[in-house]
Design an enzyme around this catalytic site. Structure first.
Site, PDB file in Angstrom:
ATOM      1  N   TYR A 140       0.995  -1.409   0.176  1.00  0.00           N
ATOM      2  CA  TYR A 140       0.073  -0.076   0.155  1.00  0.00           C
ATOM      3  C   TYR A 140       0.926   1.243   0.142  1.00  0.00           C
ATOM      4  O   TYR A 140       0.348   2.344  -0.430  1.00  0.00           O
ATOM      5  CB  TYR A 140      -0.874  -0.094   1.132  1.00  0.00           C
ATOM      6  N   LYS A 186       2.744 -15.433   1.853  1.00  0.00           N
ATOM      7  CA  LYS A 186       2.837 -15.977   0.671  1.00  0.00           C
ATOM      8  C   LYS A 186       4.331 -16.186   0.348  1.00  0.00           C
ATOM      9  O   LYS A 186       4.909 -15.717  -0.251  1.00  0.00           O
ATOM     10  CB  LYS A 186       2.493 -15.272  -0.487  1.00  0.00           C
ATOM     11  N   ASP A 218      -3.499 -18.344  -0.072  1.00  0.00           N
ATOM     12  CA  ASP A 218      -4.511 -18.844  -0.889  1.00  0.00           C
ATOM     13  C   ASP A 218      -5.130 -20.045  -0.083  1.00  0.00           C
ATOM     14  O   ASP A 218      -6.664 -20.077  -0.019  1.00  0.00           O
ATOM     15  CB  ASP A 218      -3.999 -19.189  -1.934  1.00  0.00           C
ATOM     16  N   ASP A 242      -6.644  -6.833   4.180  1.00  0.00           N
ATOM     17  CA  ASP A 242      -7.532  -6.124   3.294  1.00  0.00           C
ATOM     18  C   ASP A 242      -8.629  -7.175   2.735  1.00  0.00           C
ATOM     19  O   ASP A 242      -9.674  -7.301   2.845  1.00  0.00           O
ATOM     20  CB  ASP A 242      -7.141  -5.409   2.148  1.00  0.00           C
ATOM     21  N   ASP A 246     -12.776  -8.822   4.538  1.00  0.00           N
ATOM     22  CA  ASP A 246     -13.814  -9.011   3.697  1.00  0.00           C
ATOM     23  C   ASP A 246     -14.452 -10.124   3.300  1.00  0.00           C
ATOM     24  O   ASP A 246     -15.620 -10.610   3.656  1.00  0.00           O
ATOM     25  CB  ASP A 246     -13.712  -8.222   2.260  1.00  0.00           C
TER      26      ASP A 246
HETATM   27  C1  IPM Z   1     -10.374  -0.755   4.064  1.00  0.00           C
HETATM   28  C2  IPM Z   1     -10.766  -0.328   2.859  1.00  0.00           C
HETATM   29  C3  IPM Z   1      -9.556   0.697   2.570  1.00  0.00           C
HETATM   30  C4  IPM Z   1      -8.105  -0.057   2.360  1.00  0.00           C
HETATM   31  C5  IPM Z   1      -9.790   1.566   1.298  1.00  0.00           C
HETATM   32  C6  IPM Z   1     -10.935   2.409   1.316  1.00  0.00           C
HETATM   33  C7  IPM Z   1      -8.414   2.413   0.879  1.00  0.00           C
HETATM   34  O1  IPM Z   1     -10.865  -1.225   1.645  1.00  0.00           O
HETATM   35  O2  IPM Z   1     -10.339  -0.195   5.252  1.00  0.00           O
HETATM   36  O3  IPM Z   1     -10.566  -2.155   4.258  1.00  0.00           O
HETATM   37  O4  IPM Z   1      -7.964  -0.736   1.325  1.00  0.00           O
HETATM   38  O5  IPM Z   1      -7.398  -0.218   3.358  1.00  0.00           O
HETATM   39 MG    MG Z   2     -10.998  -3.246   2.744  1.00  0.00          MG
END
Ligand code: IPM
Ligand code: MG
Length: 352
Positions: A140, A186, A218, A242, A246
């Site tokens: 990042y 990884k 993975d 990240d 999710d």
């Molecule tokens: C998160 C979001 C952020 C990230 C984006 C909005 C930059 O997806 O906080 O998970 O990737 O960190």
């Molecule tokens: Mg995110």
């Protein structure tokens, strides 16, 4: 003794952000009513709002307001209106994380009995894991970085110090939980991952009660759905965290319930839902307020030592879920304000 007034900086953000924040603040007001928890809110433009007002997603006054705070509440930023622009809301978020040194991002996934029936995954009983995501380094932030049409460049870097400090956060968290860390990487391909493993192997003896597993990202992605009970604390790099957070959010039925805390070595912590600003739901009173409300509870517990108030919020949220009052993302029919009001009512009833 005079009661201390806590200073809370509020970044309401874009699209559904303000609706989420309104819900969180209503619950904060309700849980603290009649208690000795006193606070003052300071709202600042951030993300798209900052771009609209002055071209900068992180205006200087907003950063100063964050630095001065005892804690920061953020809802969510970004959305289609800003996609492809030179200054983006996401840049503001990354700059804020880096400026405040918020290197440790904790993202819990807990499937409570009230949530289990709402999950699309069959076997979710007893899922209780936390992803410890490194937040201020890795791909990042690595330099050099280059945009381009024929070729583009991103750089993944980690220093030993950056790896060691995030690993410590994870190991220490595991000591308060089930004493198990899984380091996700990884290492069969990436040099940074192999550095993570070397540093982890050096640190592990300092935490003799903690069992350490290493797993490729993975394989972890699969195991999170197949057997999420295998995890207690997952420690991982910025990008992997990240993505996996999710994915893990599917387990409790929706991203819309998951809060996060971003912690630094000094200075204020930041609390925010892990999801985005839900542009498709804006203004419809449909967004799930629970992730924001859970973020408020976490702030009370972690930044202000008020586990009592946080527990009251948790209890109210579970009662409202169990009563079948939830938003469409969880398969319900309640609106944002109905869920919020039901939680406020449950809190008021507790106090009586
Ligand atoms: C998160 C979001 C952020 C990230 C984006 C909005 C930059 O997806 O906080 O998970 O990737 O960190
Ligand atoms: Mg995110």
């Amino acid at each position: 003794m005079e009661i201390q007034e806590h200073q809370i900086t509020v970044l309401a953000g874009d699209y559904s952000g303000p609706e989420m924040m309104k819900a969180g603040l209503a619950v904060l007001a309700a849980v603290s009513a009649g208690t000795d928890f006193k606070y003052r809110l300071h709202a600042y433009p951030f993300g798209g709002q900052g771009i609209d007002q002055g071209g900068d997603p992180l205006p200087a006054a907003t950063l100063a307001g964050c630095r001065q705070a005892d804690a920061i509440l953020l809802s969510a930023i970004g959305g289609p209106r800003y996609d492809g622009a030179t200054a983006t809301p996401e840049q503001g978020l990354l700059r804020l994380r880096q400026a405040l040194g918020l290197f440790a991002n904790l993202r819990p996934t807990q499937v409570t009995p009230a949530l289990a029936p709402l999950s699309p995954v069959k076997e979710v009983a007893d899922v209780d894991l936390v992803i410890v995501r490194e937040l201020t380094a890795g791909i990042y932030f690595g330099q050099p970085r280059q945009e381009g049409d024929q070729q583009a460049l991103d750089t993944a870097t980690y220093t030993r110090a950056e790896v060691a400090r995030i690993l410590r956060v994870g190991f220490e968290l595991a000591c308060q939980r089930r004493h198990h860390v899984t380091i996700v990487d990884k290492a069969n391909v990436l040099a940074t991952s192999r550095l993570w493993r070397r540093v982890a192997a050096e640190l592990a003896p300092q935490y003799p009660t903690v069992k350490v597993d290493y797993r490729y990202v993975d394989a972890t992605a699969m195991q999170l759905i197949n057997h999420p009970q295998a995890f207690d604390v997952i420690i991982t790099a910025n990008l992997f965290g990240d993505i996996l957070s999710d994915e893990a959010a599917v387990l409790p039925g929706s991203l819309g319930v998951i809060p996060s805390a971003s912690l630094g070595l000094t200075g204020p912590n930041l609390y925010e839902p892990i999801h985005g600003s839900a542009p498709d739901l804006v203004g419809q009173n449909k967004v799930n307020p629970l992730s924001m409300i859970n973020s408020v509870a976490w702030m009370l517990r972690q930044s202000f030592g008020r586990a009592d108030l946080a527990a009251r919020i948790d209890q109210a949220c579970q009662a409202v879920l169990a009563a079948g009052i939830y938003t469409a993302d969880l398969g319900g029919t309640a609106t944002t304000t109905e869920v919020t009001q039901a939680i406020v009512d449950a809190l008021t009833a507790q106090a009586e």
